[in-house]
Design an enzyme around this catalytic site. Structure first.
Site, PDB file in Angstrom:
ATOM      1  N   ARG A   1       9.446  10.546 -44.693  1.00 36.73           N
ATOM      2  CA  ARG A   1      10.414  10.762 -45.576  1.00 36.73           C
ATOM      3  C   ARG A   1      11.596  11.511 -44.861  1.00 36.73           C
ATOM      4  O   ARG A   1      11.232  12.685 -43.929  1.00 36.73           O
ATOM      5  CB  ARG A   1      10.246  11.325 -46.850  1.00 36.73           C
ATOM      6  CG  ARG A   1       9.552  10.172 -47.768  1.00 36.73           C
ATOM      7  CD  ARG A   1       9.149  10.809 -49.193  1.00 36.73           C
ATOM      8  NE  ARG A   1      10.561  10.935 -49.916  1.00 36.73           N
ATOM      9  CZ  ARG A   1      10.706  12.167 -50.464  1.00 36.73           C
ATOM     10  NH1 ARG A   1       9.970  13.380 -50.339  1.00 36.73           N
ATOM     11  NH2 ARG A   1      11.790  12.379 -51.121  1.00 36.73           N
TER      12      ARG A   1
ATOM     13  N   LYS B   1      -1.154  18.785 -48.193  1.00 37.92           N
ATOM     14  CA  LYS B   1      -0.813  17.402 -48.233  1.00 37.92           C
ATOM     15  C   LYS B   1      -1.765  16.589 -47.818  1.00 37.92           C
ATOM     16  O   LYS B   1      -2.278  16.546 -46.604  1.00 37.92           O
ATOM     17  CB  LYS B   1       0.606  17.485 -47.617  1.00 37.92           C
ATOM     18  CG  LYS B   1       1.222  15.752 -47.593  1.00 37.92           C
ATOM     19  CD  LYS B   1       2.884  15.937 -47.475  1.00 37.92           C
ATOM     20  CE  LYS B   1       3.153  14.299 -47.247  1.00 37.92           C
ATOM     21  NZ  LYS B   1       4.651  14.214 -47.349  1.00 37.92           N
TER      22      LYS B   1
ATOM     23  N   ARG C   1      11.357  23.130 -53.554  1.00 36.27           N
ATOM     24  CA  ARG C   1      10.249  24.078 -52.949  1.00 36.27           C
ATOM     25  C   ARG C   1       9.890  25.155 -53.659  1.00 36.27           C
ATOM     26  O   ARG C   1      10.748  25.744 -54.229  1.00 36.27           O
ATOM     27  CB  ARG C   1      10.603  24.197 -51.447  1.00 36.27           C
ATOM     28  CG  ARG C   1      11.905  24.930 -51.127  1.00 36.27           C
ATOM     29  CD  ARG C   1      12.124  25.055 -49.738  1.00 36.27           C
ATOM     30  NE  ARG C   1      13.220  26.344 -49.550  1.00 36.27           N
ATOM     31  CZ  ARG C   1      12.772  27.485 -49.124  1.00 36.27           C
ATOM     32  NH1 ARG C   1      11.571  27.879 -48.961  1.00 36.27           N
ATOM     33  NH2 ARG C   1      13.538  28.541 -49.160  1.00 36.27           N
TER      34      ARG C   1
HETATM   35  C1  BTN Z   1       6.303  11.014 -46.203  1.00 34.19           C
HETATM   36  O1  BTN Z   1       7.123  11.493 -45.560  1.00 34.19           O
HETATM   37  O2  BTN Z   1       5.627  11.863 -47.019  1.00 34.19           O
HETATM   38  C2  BTN Z   1       5.984   9.609 -46.286  1.00 34.19           C
HETATM   39  C3  BTN Z   1       4.856   9.226 -45.258  1.00 34.19           C
HETATM   40  C4  BTN Z   1       4.739   7.804 -45.378  1.00 34.19           C
HETATM   41  C5  BTN Z   1       3.769   7.159 -44.155  1.00 34.19           C
HETATM   42  C6  BTN Z   1       3.275   5.870 -44.053  1.00 34.19           C
HETATM   43  S1  BTN Z   1       2.364   5.398 -43.156  1.00 34.19           S
HETATM   44  C7  BTN Z   1       2.215   3.680 -43.540  1.00 34.19           C
HETATM   45  C8  BTN Z   1       3.832   3.462 -43.595  1.00 34.19           C
HETATM   46  N1  BTN Z   1       4.500   3.267 -42.160  1.00 34.19           N
HETATM   47  C9  BTN Z   1       5.374   4.198 -41.910  1.00 34.19           C
HETATM   48  O3  BTN Z   1       6.140   4.214 -40.881  1.00 34.19           O
HETATM   49  N2  BTN Z   1       5.487   5.185 -42.928  1.00 34.19           N
HETATM   50  C10 BTN Z   1       4.648   4.768 -43.940  1.00 34.19           C
END
Ligand code: BTN
Length: 321
Positions: free
Chosen positions: A120, A185, A318
């Protein structure tokens, strides 16, 4: 993983000669040796025993399309267009490409590693080979973008439930949709929308990353955990996790389409890791105590001026240190 067939042959843990492996794989002994070296470069622990052959020192959790499908609910299995990839830039990008190509069925992409995993807010999602789950699902909703309010929280609940069904405990959610264990996390969800909107049809790509076996990650700049670290007694299988998450996400998407967000309000609230915590938002302009979510999925802060809703996507919350 390119040496998947070799690892399958070694997966009984016995010592196997180069000759035997070569005959089984239909390649030369030199080719077997090259595959062993490649697997070792990819982090698989294989011992070479002089004069005897090769032995796998630790179990390897290989992705397997049939095994994943076996864990998907019968009612969804035939509707899936599932690709399991050795390597991809991003599984979200892969599903977006499939949607653009007019794939039929529910597109799902899973990869052993990602070279450009997206998190994100434009962050990179660390995606080492063979360690974690990288999964994306294409979901279709009707009624325009406004029907998506609360969807990211709904998906968090679905993923948390699926992981607990498999034996994980204490799965929490950090608003809007990070998956947490008490130690840090565990995973995240990235929702991307396909640009085109035709007659109220909205295409969503839900990308889910879960840390499964990861034991070290120098590049991750926040406290993190993995299922293997938190519950070492469970033989975690990425195939089983994927199958269960796909089922849970499709179940939740249907329920959300039918009934909207209210069904998910209490289940999300039960997992809220911010409840009662001192929080700040809007770059420190807003201070208060975590008060859970409202009926639309906004996060509520109890401030001196009263309860203030914080909208998803507006700012990040946060904990005040
Ligand atoms: C975050 O930032 O918390 C979200 C992370 C999401 C990661 C997943 S892995 C599968 C899918 N492909 C990606 O490039 N991102 C999501």
């Amino acid at each position: 993983m390119k040496s998947k067939a070799l690892i399958n042959l070694l997966s009984d843990g016995d010592v196997h000669s180069g000759e035997f492996l070569a005959a089984q794989l239909g390649v030369s002994r030199t080719a077997v040796w090259k595959q062993v070296r490649r697997a070792m470069d990819e982090g698989v622990k294989i011992e070479t025993i002089r004069g005897r052959g090769y032995q796998l020192l630790s179990s390897v959790d290989l992705l397997d399309r049939d095994a994943i499908l076996a864990d998907v609910d019968n009612g969804y299995r035939s509707a899936l267009s599932l690709v399991v990839l050795d390597e991809v830039d991003s599984t979200n990008a892969e599903v977006l490409r499939q949607v653009a190509d007019g794939v039929s069925g529910v597109p799902v992409a899973i990869a052993d590693c990602q070279t450009a995993g997206r998190g994100r807010r434009g962050r990179v999602w660390s995606s080492p080979r063979g360690q974690n789950l990288y999964l994306s699902i294409g979901l279709t909703f009707h009624g325009g973008f406004s029907v998506l309010d609360g969807l990211s929280l709904v998906l968090g609940v679905a993923v948390a439930n699926a992981l607990e069904t498999l034996g994980a405990s204490d799965i929490g959610l950090k608003w809007p949709n990070d998956i947490f264990l008490p130690s840090g996390k565990l995973g995240g969800i990235l929702i991307e929308l396909q640009g085109e909107l035709q007659e109220g049809v909205v295409q969503v790509i839900a990308g889910i990353g879960i840390n499964v076996h990861m034991a070290e990650a120098e590049e991750v700049d926040q406290p993190w955990s993995s299922l293997g670290n938190a519950s070492p007694g469970i033989d975690w299988s990425r195939n089983a996790i994927a199958g269960n998450i796909i089922t849970a996400v499709l179940d939740a998407a249907h329920q959300f389409s039918e009934n909207g967000f209210p069904d998910f309000h209490a289940p999300w609230q039960r997992r809220d890791i911010f409840a009662g915590m001192p929080l700040e938002a809007r770059n420190g302009e807003l201070h208060g105590t975590g008060e859970g979510i409202d009926e639309a999925g906004n996060y509520l802060l109890r401030t001196e001026q009263g309860v203030v809703p914080v909208r998803a996507g507006e700012i990040s919350l946060r904990v005040v240190q």
